[in-house]
Write a protein that holds these residues in place. Structure first.
Motif, PDB file in Angstrom:
ATOM      1  N   LEU A  25       0.831  -1.198   0.000  1.00 40.42           N
ATOM      2  CA  LEU A  25       0.000   0.000   0.000  1.00 40.42           C
ATOM      3  C   LEU A  25       0.872   1.257   0.000  1.00 40.42           C
ATOM      4  N   LEU A  26       1.946   1.242   0.786  1.00 45.13           N
ATOM      5  CA  LEU A  26       2.871   2.374   0.811  1.00 45.13           C
ATOM      6  C   LEU A  26       3.586   2.531  -0.521  1.00 45.13           C
ATOM      7  N   ALA A  27       3.980   1.401  -1.122  1.00 50.57           N
ATOM      8  CA  ALA A  27       4.722   1.449  -2.384  1.00 50.57           C
ATOM      9  C   ALA A  27       3.861   1.984  -3.519  1.00 50.57           C
ATOM     10  N   LEU A  28       2.579   1.598  -3.546  1.00 53.12           N
ATOM     11  CA  LEU A  28       1.710   1.960  -4.660  1.00 53.12           C
ATOM     12  C   LEU A  28       1.355   3.437  -4.677  1.00 53.12           C
ATOM     13  N   ARG A  29       1.675   4.149  -3.619  1.00 51.96           N
ATOM     14  CA  ARG A  29       1.460   5.594  -3.629  1.00 51.96           C
ATOM     15  C   ARG A  29       2.470   6.298  -4.538  1.00 51.96           C
ATOM     16  N   ARG A  30       3.601   5.630  -4.824  1.00 53.44           N
ATOM     17  CA  ARG A  30       4.648   6.247  -5.642  1.00 53.44           C
ATOM     18  C   ARG A  30       5.100   5.359  -6.791  1.00 53.44           C
ATOM     19  N   LEU A  31       4.458   4.233  -6.985  1.00 50.63           N
ATOM     20  CA  LEU A  31       4.915   3.278  -7.987  1.00 50.63           C
ATOM     21  C   LEU A  31       3.781   2.982  -8.958  1.00 50.63           C
ATOM     22  N   PRO A  32       4.011   3.107 -10.280  1.00 50.60           N
ATOM     23  CA  PRO A  32       2.958   2.781 -11.250  1.00 50.60           C
ATOM     24  C   PRO A  32       2.532   1.323 -11.132  1.00 50.60           C
ATOM     25  N   ALA A  33       1.258   1.077 -11.372  1.00 52.07           N
ATOM     26  CA  ALA A  33       0.717  -0.265 -11.239  1.00 52.07           C
ATOM     27  C   ALA A  33       1.418  -1.293 -12.135  1.00 52.07           C
ATOM     28  N   PRO A  34       1.769  -0.969 -13.408  1.00 52.28           N
ATOM     29  CA  PRO A  34       2.471  -1.965 -14.223  1.00 52.28           C
ATOM     30  C   PRO A  34       3.819  -2.371 -13.640  1.00 52.28           C
ATOM     31  N   THR A  35       4.547  -1.404 -13.097  1.00 53.89           N
ATOM     32  CA  THR A  35       5.825  -1.726 -12.469  1.00 53.89           C
ATOM     33  C   THR A  35       5.618  -2.640 -11.276  1.00 53.89           C
ATOM     34  N   PHE A  36       4.570  -2.367 -10.517  1.00 49.24           N
ATOM     35  CA  PHE A  36       4.231  -3.221  -9.378  1.00 49.24           C
ATOM     36  C   PHE A  36       3.961  -4.646  -9.837  1.00 49.24           C
ATOM     37  N   ALA A  37       3.204  -4.802 -10.925  1.00 53.03           N
ATOM     38  CA  ALA A  37       2.875  -6.136 -11.421  1.00 53.03           C
ATOM     39  C   ALA A  37       4.118  -6.884 -11.872  1.00 53.03           C
ATOM     40  N   ILE A  38       5.053  -6.186 -12.517  1.00 56.09           N
ATOM     41  CA  ILE A  38       6.293  -6.832 -12.957  1.00 56.09           C
ATOM     42  C   ILE A  38       7.106  -7.305 -11.756  1.00 56.09           C
ATOM     43  N   LEU A  39       7.178  -6.477 -10.723  1.00 58.23           N
ATOM     44  CA  LEU A  39       7.922  -6.871  -9.524  1.00 58.23           C
ATOM     45  C   LEU A  39       7.272  -8.080  -8.845  1.00 58.23           C
ATOM     46  N   MET A  40       5.939  -8.162  -8.904  1.00 55.47           N
ATOM     47  CA  MET A  40       5.260  -9.309  -8.318  1.00 55.47           C
ATOM     48  C   MET A  40       5.605 -10.607  -9.055  1.00 55.47           C
ATOM     49  N   SER A  41       6.072 -10.486 -10.309  1.00 56.62           N
ATOM     50  CA  SER A  41       6.454 -11.669 -11.074  1.00 56.62           C
ATOM     51  C   SER A  41       7.697 -12.342 -10.518  1.00 56.62           C
ATOM     52  N   LEU A  42       8.404 -11.658  -9.637  1.00 57.91           N
ATOM     53  CA  LEU A  42       9.601 -12.237  -9.035  1.00 57.91           C
ATOM     54  C   LEU A  42       9.289 -13.215  -7.906  1.00 57.91           C
ATOM     55  N   GLU A  43       8.012 -13.348  -7.563  1.00 58.40           N
ATOM     56  CA  GLU A  43       7.634 -14.190  -6.421  1.00 58.40           C
ATOM     57  C   GLU A  43       8.152 -15.630  -6.509  1.00 58.40           C
ATOM     58  N   PRO A  44       8.111 -16.289  -7.688  1.00 56.80           N
ATOM     59  CA  PRO A  44       8.643 -17.657  -7.717  1.00 56.80           C
ATOM     60  C   PRO A  44      10.102 -17.748  -7.313  1.00 56.80           C
ATOM     61  N   ALA A  45      10.919 -16.779  -7.730  1.00 54.20           N
ATOM     62  CA  ALA A  45      12.335 -16.798  -7.356  1.00 54.20           C
ATOM     63  C   ALA A  45      12.506 -16.583  -5.856  1.00 54.20           C
ATOM     64  N   ILE A  46      11.719 -15.668  -5.291  1.00 57.55           N
ATOM     65  CA  ILE A  46      11.792 -15.428  -3.850  1.00 57.55           C
ATOM     66  C   ILE A  46      11.340 -16.671  -3.090  1.00 57.55           C
ATOM     67  N   ALA A  47      10.308 -17.337  -3.610  1.00 49.39           N
ATOM     68  CA  ALA A  47       9.813 -18.553  -2.968  1.00 49.39           C
ATOM     69  C   ALA A  47      10.863 -19.654  -2.998  1.00 49.39           C
ATOM     70  N   ALA A  48      11.565 -19.786  -4.118  1.00 48.86           N
ATOM     71  CA  ALA A  48      12.618 -20.794  -4.208  1.00 48.86           C
ATOM     72  C   ALA A  48      13.733 -20.510  -3.203  1.00 48.86           C
ATOM     73  N   ALA A  49      14.081 -19.213  -3.051  1.00 47.77           N
ATOM     74  CA  ALA A  49      15.107 -18.844  -2.079  1.00 47.77           C
ATOM     75  C   ALA A  49      14.652 -19.142  -0.656  1.00 47.77           C
ATOM     76  N   ALA A  50      13.386 -18.828  -0.358  1.00 47.34           N
ATOM     77  CA  ALA A  50      12.859 -19.111   0.980  1.00 47.34           C
ATOM     78  C   ALA A  50      12.840 -20.610   1.251  1.00 47.34           C
ATOM     79  N   GLY A  51      12.452 -21.404   0.257  1.00 44.15           N
ATOM     80  CA  GLY A  51      12.442 -22.848   0.423  1.00 44.15           C
ATOM     81  C   GLY A  51      13.828 -23.406   0.667  1.00 44.15           C
ATOM     82  N   PHE A  52      14.818 -22.825  -0.006  1.00 44.90           N
ATOM     83  CA  PHE A  52      16.198 -23.289   0.160  1.00 44.90           C
ATOM     84  C   PHE A  52      16.766 -22.894   1.526  1.00 44.90           C
ATOM     85  N   LEU A  53      16.546 -21.636   1.922  1.00 39.92           N
ATOM     86  CA  LEU A  53      17.158 -21.123   3.145  1.00 39.92           C
ATOM     87  C   LEU A  53      16.465 -21.630   4.405  1.00 39.92           C
ATOM     88  N   VAL A  54      15.129 -21.705   4.381  1.00 41.37           N
ATOM     89  CA  VAL A  54      14.386 -22.051   5.591  1.00 41.37           C
ATOM     90  C   VAL A  54      14.071 -23.542   5.660  1.00 41.37           C
TER      91      VAL A  54
END
Length: 312
Positions: free
Chosen positions: A247-276
């Motif tokens: 919510l804080l980020a979307l006050r200064r970040l265009p929605a398309p950029t937000f959607a692209i950043l959300m596409s990184l979730e699989p990589a973050i999930a893989a890192a979390a699965g590996f580390l934790v």
């Protein structure tokens, strides 16, 4: 899995607001960091949920997460319940149904397959929605790229992300379908309810729907102090904290950029699965995830260009 995010209506309003006026735009690094932090919070919250599952099962974790998040959101938003039409309530109930289904299917999936491939398969739901909405030939390329990643995940054997449990993979795909429906009903709810009131009410609906399944699987174990504390931790990491950061980020970040950043979730999930969770990842596994991420980013960018063309 995704955190409850502000609706597309709110994101578009925020994007227009940041572009108004003659002052120089602030650096996007701050909002980008907030979105990435939200993604890290969501996926490490999912990893914590996997650690709680031996205590109360997947259904119990879903109940704990949704109930705790509902209580927090209801206390913060204090939504009014009068003055809405039957159509408004129908929309928010369906929003809650999709939220409960998305969470229930996803946690059942990560109880059977590693976190990284589960999120990779889940993100195909929003990707398919994006391709269907845009109706551009180029998006068939992105769909094919995502399919190539899925083939790598499903056929690569010998440990890591290979040899996925078919039921777990099917549940992850089902969660992706519910995620696509979640996006649709999130937009409709955002247009009908002020601020985050609709989200808070929908979260309460989702919690009520998940409660019987959680009680059936875990019973009184849900009320153990240690289990309750872990459930609150999952709720804060997976819902409350990422929603606030986004919510804080979307006050200064265009929605398309937000959607692209959300596409990184699989990589973050893989890192979390590996580390934790110490879930291994091979080079082919990383390539499969990268293909799905690239497909998601490409679909978002092509859809954004399509919207800009009439304006130009």
């Amino acid at each position: 899995m995704p955190a409850p995010s502000p609706s597309p209506t709110h994101t578009a309003t925020a994007a227009r607001a940041t572009g108004a006026g003659g002052s120089a735009r602030p650096s996007p690094l701050g909002p980008v960091a907030l979105v990435v932090s939200a993604g890290i919070s969501v996926q490490f919250g999912a990893a914590l949920a996997v650690m709680v599952m031996p205590r109360v099962g997947a259904a119990g974790v879903v109940t704990l997460r949704l109930a705790a998040a509902a209580v927090v959101l209801l206390l913060i938003c204090r939504p009014r319940v009068r003055g809405y039409s039957r159509s408004d309530w129908t929309t928010v109930v369906w929003f809650g149904v999709t939220m409960a289904g998305m969470n229930g299917l996803f946690y059942q999936a990560i109880d059977r397959i590693p976190l990284g491939p589960a999120v990779t398969l889940e993100v195909l739901g929003p990707l398919a929605l994006s391709v269907a909405v845009s109706r551009r030939l180029v998006n068939l390329l992105w769909a094919g790229l995502a399919l190539a990643g899925v083939v790598l995940l499903s056929t690569h054997g010998g440990g890591g992300f290979g040899g996925l449990d078919p039921l777990g993979a099917a549940l992850a795909l089902g969660a992706g379908g519910m995620w696509a429906a979640y996006i649709v009903f999130s937009a409709r709810t955002g247009r009908r309810f002020p601020q985050a009131d609709g989200l808070a009410l929908a979260m309460a609906v989702a919690a009520l729907l998940s409660l019987p399944l959680g009680v059936l699987e875990a019973g009184s174990d849900l009320l153990l102090p240690g289990t309750l504390a872990l459930g609150v931790g999952v709720a804060v990491l997976s819902s409350v904290l990422p929603y606030t950061l986004e919510l804080l980020a979307l006050r200064r970040l265009p929605a398309p950029t937000f959607a692209i950043l959300m596409s990184l979730e699989p990589a973050i999930a893989a890192a979390a699965g590996f580390l934790v969770l110490h879930q291994a990842m091979s080079g082919l596994d990383a390539l499969a995830i990268a293909l799905v991420i690239a497909a998601s980013m490409g679909a978002v960018r092509s859809q954004t260009r399509r919207r800009r063309a009439p304006d130009a």
